[in-house]
Enzyme design. Structure first.
Site, PDB file in Angstrom:
ATOM      1  N   SER A 102       0.832  -1.206   0.000  1.00  0.00           N
ATOM      2  CA  SER A 102       0.000   0.000   0.000  1.00  0.00           C
ATOM      3  C   SER A 102       0.869   1.260   0.000  1.00  0.00           C
ATOM      4  CB  SER A 102      -0.901   0.012   1.236  1.00  0.00           C
ATOM      5  OG  SER A 102      -1.676  -1.156   1.289  1.00  0.00           O
TER       6      SER A 102
HETATM    7  N1  SAH Z   1      -0.274  -4.505   3.996  1.00  0.00           N
HETATM    8  C1  SAH Z   1       0.305  -5.162   2.858  1.00  0.00           C
HETATM    9  C2  SAH Z   1      -0.712  -5.214   1.752  1.00  0.00           C
HETATM   10  C3  SAH Z   1      -0.516  -6.344   0.857  1.00  0.00           C
HETATM   11  S1  SAH Z   1      -1.766  -6.509  -0.355  1.00  0.00           S
HETATM   12  C4  SAH Z   1       1.536  -4.427   2.405  1.00  0.00           C
HETATM   13  O1  SAH Z   1       1.535  -3.203   2.464  1.00  0.00           O
HETATM   14  O2  SAH Z   1       2.467  -5.066   1.948  1.00  0.00           O
HETATM   15  C5  SAH Z   1      -2.957  -7.512   0.473  1.00  0.00           C
HETATM   16  C6  SAH Z   1      -2.486  -8.829   0.987  1.00  0.00           C
HETATM   17  O3  SAH Z   1      -3.642  -9.527   1.454  1.00  0.00           O
HETATM   18  C7  SAH Z   1      -1.850  -9.727  -0.066  1.00  0.00           C
HETATM   19  O4  SAH Z   1      -0.576 -10.102   0.363  1.00  0.00           O
HETATM   20  C8  SAH Z   1      -2.806 -10.907  -0.160  1.00  0.00           C
HETATM   21  O5  SAH Z   1      -2.144 -12.139  -0.421  1.00  0.00           O
HETATM   22  C9  SAH Z   1      -3.434 -10.904   1.219  1.00  0.00           C
HETATM   23  N2  SAH Z   1      -4.726 -11.594   1.305  1.00  0.00           N
HETATM   24  C10 SAH Z   1      -5.746 -11.615   0.402  1.00  0.00           C
HETATM   25  N3  SAH Z   1      -6.762 -12.375   0.845  1.00  0.00           N
HETATM   26  C11 SAH Z   1      -6.370 -12.863   2.066  1.00  0.00           C
HETATM   27  C12 SAH Z   1      -6.981 -13.740   3.012  1.00  0.00           C
HETATM   28  N4  SAH Z   1      -8.193 -14.273   2.825  1.00  0.00           N
HETATM   29  N5  SAH Z   1      -6.295 -14.005   4.143  1.00  0.00           N
HETATM   30  C13 SAH Z   1      -5.060 -13.490   4.378  1.00  0.00           C
HETATM   31  N6  SAH Z   1      -4.430 -12.676   3.507  1.00  0.00           N
HETATM   32  C14 SAH Z   1      -5.075 -12.363   2.364  1.00  0.00           C
END
Ligand code: SAH
Length: 219
Positions: free
Chosen positions: A69
């Protein structure tokens, strides 16, 4: 520290300070959040080829079709989550590269974070070590379930967009606590704050945002 490292550190520190000033200009008011974002070396969370862009206000690819993000989104979600009555025990859904996780870990006592992609858990673990975070517990699993055995949490931060709030997570917010997440309606996503009060749940819609979707199951 070698002179080379000092050079990189100095440059990124100046760049971080500029990022903090930009966040302030964009309306982030929580000084503790701004201080932490001024400290955490965001460039170590992204691939080396992207490190020079780490402090720009953009989301960046982190592999596996996922994105880290933007600084503003991380600051905004953290600021909103800190509006909870207490901020000791925090659950994050969607660890990704672990940047938001580390920001949370410097403001809360314990952070629990779930990620569905195993390779990202490994990546995040390495980044957490490099950032010196020792109060974070990572779990490979589907965030829809949350961590019932550790609930309730003062705050839950979800960094993937859902069509509706996973019911299990609502039950894991403590009274006085809150959940911050992107909710998708008719193709548009909005940041949403759900507060749990003695009487029930109160939902507020905030800024328009763009997140990757919350996906069921593990990858
Ligand atoms: N806060 C993170 C955002 C990553 S994007 C950063 O800044 O790096 C969102 C993340 O949510 C991804 O890594 C994706 O794999 C994860 N995600 C999506 N669905 C999910 C679920 N059901 N349970 C756990 N993680 C999930």
């Amino acid at each position: 520290m070698t002179s080379g490292n000092t050079g990189i550190g100095m440059t990124s520190q100046r760049t971080r300070m500029r990022m903090v000033e930009r966040l302030r200009a964009q309306g982030i008011r929580d000084e503790s959040v701004l201080a932490v974002m001024g400290e955490v070396p965001r460039h170590i969370f992204v691939d080396e080829a992207l490190a020079s862009r780490a402090y720009e206000d953009i989301s960046l690819p982190l592999g596996f079709g996922q994105t880290i993000s933007s600084p503003h989104t991380v600051a905004r979600m953290t600021e909103l989550a800190r509006g909870a009555t207490a901020f000791e025990k925090v659950l994050e859904i969607g660890t990704g590269c672990g940047y938001q996780t580390v920001v949370l870990s410097r403001l809360a006592r314990q952070v629990y974070s779930m990620e569905r992609i195993a390779a990202l858990i490994r990546k995040a673990r390495k980044h957490l070590r490099e950032a010196g975070s020792t109060n974070v517990h990572l779990r490979h699993g589907d965030g829809h379930a949350g961590m019932p055995e550790l609930a309730p949490f003062d705050a839950i931060v979800m960094t993937a967009a859902a069509i509706q709030v996973p019911a299990a997570l609502l039950g894991q917010i403590c009274v006085g606590g809150r959940m911050v997440l992107p909710l998708e309606k008719r193709g548009e996503q909005q940041l949403c704050v759900i507060e749990r009060t003695e009487k029930g749940y109160v939902e507020r819609r905030m800024d328009q945002v763009k997140f990757v979707p919350l996906v069921p199951g593990v990858g």
